[in-house]
Design a protein around this motif. Structure first.
Motif, PDB file in Angstrom:
ATOM      1  N   CYS A  38       0.726  -0.956   0.075  1.00  0.00           N
ATOM      2  CA  CYS A  38       0.011  -0.326   0.256  1.00  0.00           C
ATOM      3  C   CYS A  38       0.826   1.429  -0.168  1.00  0.00           C
ATOM      4  O   CYS A  38       1.761   1.102   0.353  1.00  0.00           O
ATOM      5  N   ARG A  51      -8.000   8.120   3.163  1.00  0.00           N
ATOM      6  CA  ARG A  51      -8.261   7.739   1.752  1.00  0.00           C
ATOM      7  C   ARG A  51      -7.604   8.415   0.780  1.00  0.00           C
ATOM      8  O   ARG A  51      -7.795  10.287   1.037  1.00  0.00           O
ATOM      9  N   GLY A 102      -6.233  -6.944  -1.685  1.00  0.00           N
ATOM     10  CA  GLY A 102      -4.971  -6.443  -0.963  1.00  0.00           C
ATOM     11  C   GLY A 102      -5.313  -5.964   0.128  1.00  0.00           C
ATOM     12  O   GLY A 102      -6.001  -6.372   0.705  1.00  0.00           O
ATOM     13  N   GLY A 103      -4.274  -5.275   0.533  1.00  0.00           N
ATOM     14  CA  GLY A 103      -3.351  -4.531  -0.174  1.00  0.00           C
ATOM     15  C   GLY A 103      -3.755  -3.715  -0.899  1.00  0.00           C
ATOM     16  O   GLY A 103      -4.849  -3.624  -1.292  1.00  0.00           O
ATOM     17  N   THR A 104      -3.218  -3.511  -2.024  1.00  0.00           N
ATOM     18  CA  THR A 104      -3.455  -2.522  -3.191  1.00  0.00           C
ATOM     19  C   THR A 104      -3.145  -3.195  -4.698  1.00  0.00           C
ATOM     20  O   THR A 104      -1.934  -3.346  -5.117  1.00  0.00           O
ATOM     21  N   TYR A 126      -7.783   2.697   9.700  1.00  0.00           N
ATOM     22  CA  TYR A 126      -8.767   2.221  10.089  1.00  0.00           C
ATOM     23  C   TYR A 126      -8.718   0.659   9.786  1.00  0.00           C
ATOM     24  O   TYR A 126      -9.518  -0.511  10.304  1.00  0.00           O
ATOM     25  N   CYS A 127      -7.556   0.760   8.970  1.00  0.00           N
ATOM     26  CA  CYS A 127      -7.348  -1.312   8.195  1.00  0.00           C
ATOM     27  C   CYS A 127      -6.287  -1.957   9.043  1.00  0.00           C
ATOM     28  O   CYS A 127      -5.512  -1.333   9.892  1.00  0.00           O
ATOM     29  N   SER A 149       0.163   3.798   1.408  1.00  0.00           N
ATOM     30  CA  SER A 149       0.859   4.183   3.035  1.00  0.00           C
ATOM     31  C   SER A 149      -0.323   3.345   4.004  1.00  0.00           C
ATOM     32  O   SER A 149      -1.073   3.049   2.881  1.00  0.00           O
ATOM     33  N   LYS A 150      -0.766   3.616   5.033  1.00  0.00           N
ATOM     34  CA  LYS A 150      -1.473   2.139   5.697  1.00  0.00           C
ATOM     35  C   LYS A 150      -2.886   3.436   6.042  1.00  0.00           C
ATOM     36  O   LYS A 150      -2.364   4.592   7.118  1.00  0.00           O
ATOM     37  N   CYS A 151      -3.176   2.899   5.975  1.00  0.00           N
ATOM     38  CA  CYS A 151      -4.646   3.644   6.637  1.00  0.00           C
ATOM     39  C   CYS A 151      -5.539   3.522   7.907  1.00  0.00           C
ATOM     40  O   CYS A 151      -5.579   2.462   7.913  1.00  0.00           O
ATOM     41  N   PHE A 168      -5.214  -5.189   7.491  1.00  0.00           N
ATOM     42  CA  PHE A 168      -4.837  -6.020   6.627  1.00  0.00           C
ATOM     43  C   PHE A 168      -3.741  -6.021   6.775  1.00  0.00           C
ATOM     44  O   PHE A 168      -3.650  -5.099   7.135  1.00  0.00           O
ATOM     45  N   SER A 192      -0.362  -5.126   5.307  1.00  0.00           N
ATOM     46  CA  SER A 192      -0.398  -4.720   4.737  1.00  0.00           C
ATOM     47  C   SER A 192       1.306  -4.165   4.546  1.00  0.00           C
ATOM     48  O   SER A 192       1.577  -3.986   5.704  1.00  0.00           O
TER      49      SER A 192
END
Ligand code: SF4
Length: 374
Positions: A19, A135, A67-69, A25-26, A21-23, A28, A30
């Motif tokens: 990713c 985001r 993902g991820g992205t 709330y996430c 950057s790291k969001c 997952f 990454s």
């Protein structure tokens, strides 16, 4: 007439953990993106794919890049992951795409791959919410990005919608949803914001709508999408007729799926396994040449429970005859009292050989499924 008991085509999930950057709330798995890290990762993915070549001799029904992205992969990298794979006629090949990566040049490249369905991590069409979610895209860019997708022939796309955000109301979620409908997606996946232990927003303790309010938001989403022609086919998923996500249906119908990539979980030949959620350990395991890391042979009880847990997520429910054909047991012989109680309470319903969660209980489905099988 002879019944066809041939197994459905295999599905494959590929996890791309990078990713930008790291969001907050996430939760997952990454890791930060870099070009060289992705090159190394794809190299290991291709080696991992080769470990499972016996299973991959058959034509695949679905392939999903999650993902991820995954849209940080170049089209060439997508092609190298797909190389040597066989696909069934009408196979569904999905790529999760970050709106930031939708550009003419990326889509031109994507047309050289087998990807035929896109899933956009849109989350909201409200800039204040997008900012809170960390985001990087903005609502005003989305209309022209969707137009571009359609120009490139990607009219089969899904949009993620997040609800239950801090400060959200039924009116704000409805406004969001109406903006989504203007984009004419073939599929919408709704997600209730939940902050898991390991996400950074957990420490900020934001005030989220209470359960009743979140349930009202959910009900409004269901009603609005259904009245606009979407089929509510799974607790959180809606599709125009014929555009239900074939890949996710493989999970919900307990079919086999192979998982590749760090942290990915698969289910194959009655074995459930999860790859290490750590790049170094994942690379070590691929290099060791072993299949099914941390694999667990599922016994009959586990298989039955997983089948019910996944299948009851579908609004049409599970086919009781299919359950009997798979497991040689009737549901009532296993859960007689609980089944009767949940049916009496109106939390489960039965009709034409299907057992399903009642519409009014879908928001609390995990509790209902837990009551039945635990
Ligand atoms: S929400 Fe998506 S883009 Fe953001 S960190 Fe998680 S996986 Fe990456």
């Amino acid at each position: 007439m002879e019944q066809d008991f041939s197994p459905p085509p295999l599905s494959v999930y590929v996890h791309i953990p990078f990713c930008l950057s790291k969001c907050g709330y996430c939760s997952f798995f990454s890791v930060p993106y870099s070009k060289s890290a992705v090159v190394n990762y794809v190299h290991h993915l291709v080696s991992e794919k080769n470990l499972y070549r016996t299973y991959l001799k058959q034509a695949l029904g679905t392939l999903y890049f999650g993902g991820g992205t995954p849209s940080l992969l170049s089209p060439q990298q997508i092609n190298s992951i797909c190389e040597g794979l066989l696909f069934a006629k009408n196979a569904e090949i999905t790529l999760e795409i970050n709106p930031l990566q939708i550009s003419e040049s990326y889509l031109e490249g994507l047309k050289t791959t087998k990807v035929n369905r896109l899933s956009l991590g849109l989350q909201s069409m409200d800039d204040t919410e997008l900012k809170w979610l960390e985001r990087r895209h903005q609502a005003r860019e989305i209309k022209s990005k969707i137009k571009l997708l359609q120009e490139f022939g990607y009219s089969n796309f899904s949009l993620d919608l997040m609800y239950g955000l801090p400060g959200s109301t039924i009116a704000s979620v409805k406004a969001n949803l109406l903006a989504y409908l203007e984009l004419a997606p073939s599929h919408v996946s709704s997600y209730l914001l939940t902050l898991e232990e390991d996400c950074s927003y957990r420490a900020k303790l934001p005030t989220l709508p209470d359960d009743d309010h979140a349930a009202d938001q959910y009900e409004m989403i269901v009603n609005t999408l259904c009245s606009n022609g979407y089929h509510h086919y799974e607790i959180s998923n809606f599709a125009l007729p014929g555009y239900e996500a074939a890949h996710n249906l493989a999970y919900w119908q307990s079919h086999d799926y192979l998982a590749l990539g760090a942290s990915a979980s698969g289910f194959l030949d009655k074995i459930r396994y999860t790859n290490p959620p750590n790049l170094t350990e994942y690379y070590d395991y691929v290099t060791s040449g072993k299949c099914f890391p941390n694999g667990m042979d599922c016994d009959a009880k586990r298989l039955r429970e997983d089948y019910l847990m996944m299948g009851l997520r579908l609004t049409e429910g599970i086919d009781e005859e299919d359950f009997y054909n798979r497991f040689g047991l009737r549901i009532e012989s296993l859960y007689a009292d609980k089944l009767e109680r949940l049916l009496k309470q109106g939390l489960l319903k039965r009709s034409r050989g299907k057992l399903a969660i009642s519409e009014t209980a879908l928001f609390i489905s995990s509790g209902v499924i837990g009551e039945l099988i635990l």
